[in-house]
Write an enzyme that holds these catalytic residues in place. Structure first.
Site, PDB file in Angstrom:
ATOM      1  N   HIS A 121       0.880  -1.184   0.000  1.00 40.00           N
ATOM      2  CA  HIS A 121       0.000   0.000   0.000  1.00 40.00           C
ATOM      3  C   HIS A 121       0.914   1.229   0.000  1.00 40.00           C
ATOM      4  O   HIS A 121       2.013   1.194   0.564  1.00 40.00           O
ATOM      5  CB  HIS A 121      -0.847  -0.058   1.272  1.00 40.00           C
ATOM      6  CG  HIS A 121      -1.936   0.952   1.373  1.00 40.00           C
ATOM      7  ND1 HIS A 121      -1.707   2.263   1.724  1.00 40.00           N
ATOM      8  CD2 HIS A 121      -3.272   0.845   1.193  1.00 40.00           C
ATOM      9  CE1 HIS A 121      -2.866   2.910   1.759  1.00 40.00           C
ATOM     10  NE2 HIS A 121      -3.831   2.077   1.441  1.00 40.00           N
ATOM     11  N   ASP A 198       2.962  -4.546   8.237  1.00 34.00           N
ATOM     12  CA  ASP A 198       1.747  -3.742   8.088  1.00 34.00           C
ATOM     13  C   ASP A 198       0.562  -4.705   8.220  1.00 34.00           C
ATOM     14  O   ASP A 198       0.246  -5.452   7.295  1.00 34.00           O
ATOM     15  CB  ASP A 198       1.779  -3.061   6.713  1.00 34.00           C
ATOM     16  CG  ASP A 198       0.460  -2.373   6.377  1.00 34.00           C
ATOM     17  OD1 ASP A 198      -0.471  -2.425   7.200  1.00 34.00           O
ATOM     18  OD2 ASP A 198       0.381  -1.789   5.280  1.00 34.00           O
ATOM     19  N   GLN A 201      -4.704  -5.252   7.055  1.00 38.59           N
ATOM     20  CA  GLN A 201      -5.709  -6.194   6.546  1.00 38.59           C
ATOM     21  C   GLN A 201      -5.641  -7.538   7.264  1.00 38.59           C
ATOM     22  O   GLN A 201      -6.476  -8.412   7.006  1.00 38.59           O
ATOM     23  CB  GLN A 201      -5.504  -6.418   5.031  1.00 38.59           C
ATOM     24  CG  GLN A 201      -5.624  -5.171   4.197  1.00 38.59           C
ATOM     25  CD  GLN A 201      -7.029  -4.579   4.210  1.00 38.59           C
ATOM     26  OE1 GLN A 201      -8.005  -5.231   4.608  1.00 38.59           O
ATOM     27  NE2 GLN A 201      -7.151  -3.321   3.805  1.00 38.59           N
ATOM     28  N   LYS A 224     -10.575  -0.589  10.293  1.00 40.48           N
ATOM     29  CA  LYS A 224     -10.709  -1.803   9.475  1.00 40.48           C
ATOM     30  C   LYS A 224     -11.028  -3.010  10.356  1.00 40.48           C
ATOM     31  O   LYS A 224     -11.273  -4.100   9.867  1.00 40.48           O
ATOM     32  CB  LYS A 224      -9.426  -2.051   8.683  1.00 40.48           C
ATOM     33  CG  LYS A 224      -9.172  -0.950   7.641  1.00 40.48           C
ATOM     34  CD  LYS A 224      -7.956  -1.239   6.811  1.00 40.48           C
ATOM     35  CE  LYS A 224      -7.422  -0.013   6.132  1.00 40.48           C
ATOM     36  NZ  LYS A 224      -8.092   0.322   4.879  1.00 40.48           N
ATOM     37  N   CYS A 361      -4.661   2.351  -3.733  1.00 39.77           N
ATOM     38  CA  CYS A 361      -3.430   2.896  -3.131  1.00 39.77           C
ATOM     39  C   CYS A 361      -2.273   1.916  -3.289  1.00 39.77           C
ATOM     40  O   CYS A 361      -1.464   1.741  -2.370  1.00 39.77           O
ATOM     41  CB  CYS A 361      -3.626   3.244  -1.654  1.00 39.77           C
ATOM     42  SG  CYS A 361      -4.857   4.494  -1.391  1.00 39.77           S
TER      43      CYS A 361
HETATM   44  C1  PLP Z   1      -2.429  -2.860   3.679  1.00 41.31           C
HETATM   45  C2  PLP Z   1      -2.763  -1.471   4.125  1.00 41.31           C
HETATM   46  N1  PLP Z   1      -1.820  -0.722   4.723  1.00 41.31           N
HETATM   47  C3  PLP Z   1      -2.063   0.530   5.136  1.00 41.31           C
HETATM   48  C4  PLP Z   1      -3.283   1.111   4.962  1.00 41.31           C
HETATM   49  C5  PLP Z   1      -3.516   2.497   5.458  1.00 41.31           C
HETATM   50  O1  PLP Z   1      -4.481   2.495   6.464  1.00 41.31           O
HETATM   51  P1  PLP Z   1      -5.055   3.873   7.037  1.00 41.31           P
HETATM   52  O2  PLP Z   1      -5.516   4.659   5.857  1.00 41.31           O
HETATM   53  O3  PLP Z   1      -6.181   3.440   7.929  1.00 41.31           O
HETATM   54  O4  PLP Z   1      -3.941   4.528   7.791  1.00 41.31           O
HETATM   55  C6  PLP Z   1      -4.298   0.384   4.316  1.00 41.31           C
HETATM   56  C7  PLP Z   1      -5.612   1.004   4.056  1.00 41.31           C
HETATM   57  O5  PLP Z   1      -6.276   0.664   3.096  1.00 41.31           O
HETATM   58  C8  PLP Z   1      -4.041  -0.940   3.916  1.00 41.31           C
HETATM   59  O6  PLP Z   1      -4.982  -1.687   3.327  1.00 41.31           O
END
Ligand code: PLP
Length: 403
Positions: A121, A198, A201, A224, A361
């Site tokens: 992401h 990270d 998900q 999430k 993203c």
């Molecule tokens: C794999 C992953 N990392 C990071 C993020 C960023 O999360 P946030 O926008 O809640 O900070 C997302 C959000 O879609 C994500 O799916």
């Protein structure tokens, strides 16, 4: 990976007041809907128990401080860490930026290297680019296997002692592929690098124990995980957090302030400048209670069954191209020959099916897949086989419309 099957659907949709009857919400990877206990915890936090934390000398504030810290304890027990290792942040994005600035920004030097993967992401790419540019470090990118996993054999061949940090997604937000975190940790540690995972998900979809995984940093977002927006978690090994300078300056993060010299609080307070998202923490606590009352193993099995149902049905439609591995965790990305994903999303919306369409993203991953965008259905505890049927019926309609 073992695939567990559930005896029956979870049947939790009645817990979610924002999901009307007949609406197939398939965008949980973007953000999850909120169950009533989370909404109640937030409402109670504002309409009955509200006060500031950490400062008040009156009883209400002392009680709120206990509730806020109880949320931290709950997060710690949820992911297998200790309360002092839990930093409340706005979300995964802020957690990664914090580690990039305060750990990488102070520990790395010119010529050091950072290892990322092709499926990250943007939140797990851009913060590293910003810090790498500032200090003169370089970024390497691990390719993917044919079925869309981070290729750990390739990572093993790429890692050198110059790599000081590895940052990988536990579960891809586009492909749903699940990382073998233990192996990634062993590879990173084998060359003396630290590893950030990270878990955005992963925490809503799989049981996660950071101690058993052995990683150095782990981040996720509350929204999430069926919790509120604006609250997330950075978990870090205590010795790493302890060695990190503060992130932002302000109230709550200090030990003593004078114009001559300011000293800082110990973690996690050191990284929580200003009045925190108090009620957000209470909502996150309730969200964790909620998912644990169902059980992450059951949730994982439930979503795996929905993925199998969706992939099987979509694969039978000739113009569909499916991405990601068969055993992806709760997420199915696909493209339709000759139809833009935005058109798919719009037509599905008319049929009361909400999916995400776009680059998610993850623009570098789109390039690897050879597409500008994908359509993505992502599942949560409230989905059932009927939602998948609605998705597939909607796709069949898209196919008819576009001939
Ligand atoms: C794999 C992953 N990392 C990071 C993020 C960023 O999360 P946030 O926008 O809640 O900070 C997302 C959000 O879609 C994500 O799916």
């Amino acid at each position: 990976m073992t695939t567990i099957t559930t005896e029956r659907p979870l049947d939790t949709v009645a817990d979610f007041p924002a999901i009307p009857d007949g609406w197939a919400y398939l965008d949980t990877a973007a953000t999850s809907q909120k169950p009533q206990p989370v909404i109640d915890a937030i409402t109670r936090g504002y309409d009955q128990t509200y006060a500031t934390v950490h400062r008040g000398v009156y009883q209400r504030s002392a009680d709120m401080t206990l509730a806020y810290e109880a949320a931290r304890n709950r997060v710690a027990s949820f992911i297998g860490g200790k309360p002092d290792e839990i930093v409340f942040v706005r979300g995964a994005t802020e957690g990664i930026n914090l580690v990039a600035q305060c750990w990488a920004g102070t520990q790395l030097k010119a010529g050091d290297r950072i290892l990322l993967s092709m499926l990250e992401h943007h939140s797990n790419i851009v913060p590293w680019q910003m810090v790498a540019e500032r200090i003169g470090a370089a970024i390497d990118v691990v390719p993917l296997t044919a079925d869309g996993r981070i290729d750990l054999d390739a990572a093993a061949a790429m890692l050198t002692p110059a790599h000081k940090l590895v940052a990988f997604a536990h579960v891809s937000n586009v492909l749903g592929s699940v990382l073998d975190v233990e192996r990634a940790v062993a590879l990173a540690h084998g060359v003396g690098a630290k590893i950030l995972v990270d878990g955005c998900q992963a925490v809503p979809r799989l049981p996660v124990d950071v101690t058993a995984l052995g990683c150095d940093f782990y981040v996720f977002s509350g929204h999430k995980l069926y919790g509120p927006t604006g609250i997330g978690v950075l978990w870090g090994k205590p010795e790493l957090l302890d060695a990190m300078p503060p992130w932002q300056g302000g109230g709550s993060m200090i030990d003593k302030v004078s114009f001559q010299r300011t000293t800082y609080a110990a973690p996690p307070g050191r990284f929580e400048a200003g009045t925190p998202h108090i009620v957000g923490a209470l909502g996150l606590h309730a969200a964790i209670d909620y998912v644990e009352s169902i059980g992450l193993t059951r949730i994982h099995a439930h979503e795996t069954a929905l993925v199998t149902q969706a992939r099987t049905a979509l694969a039978a439609i000739p113009c569909i191209r499916l991405f990601g591995p068969e055993d992806s965790a709760g997420i199915v990305s696909f493209a339709m020959q000759g139809v833009h994903p935005h058109d798919i999303g719009t037509i599905l919306d008319e049929a009361q099916v909400a999916i995400r369409a776009g680059h998610h993203c993850a623009q570098p991953l789109m390039e690897v897949l050879g597409v500008e965008a994908t359509a993505r259905a992502s599942f949560g505890v409230y989905n059932g086989p009927r939602d998948v049927e609605a998705l597939v019926a909607g796709i069949a309609r898209v196919a008819r419309i576009f001939g």
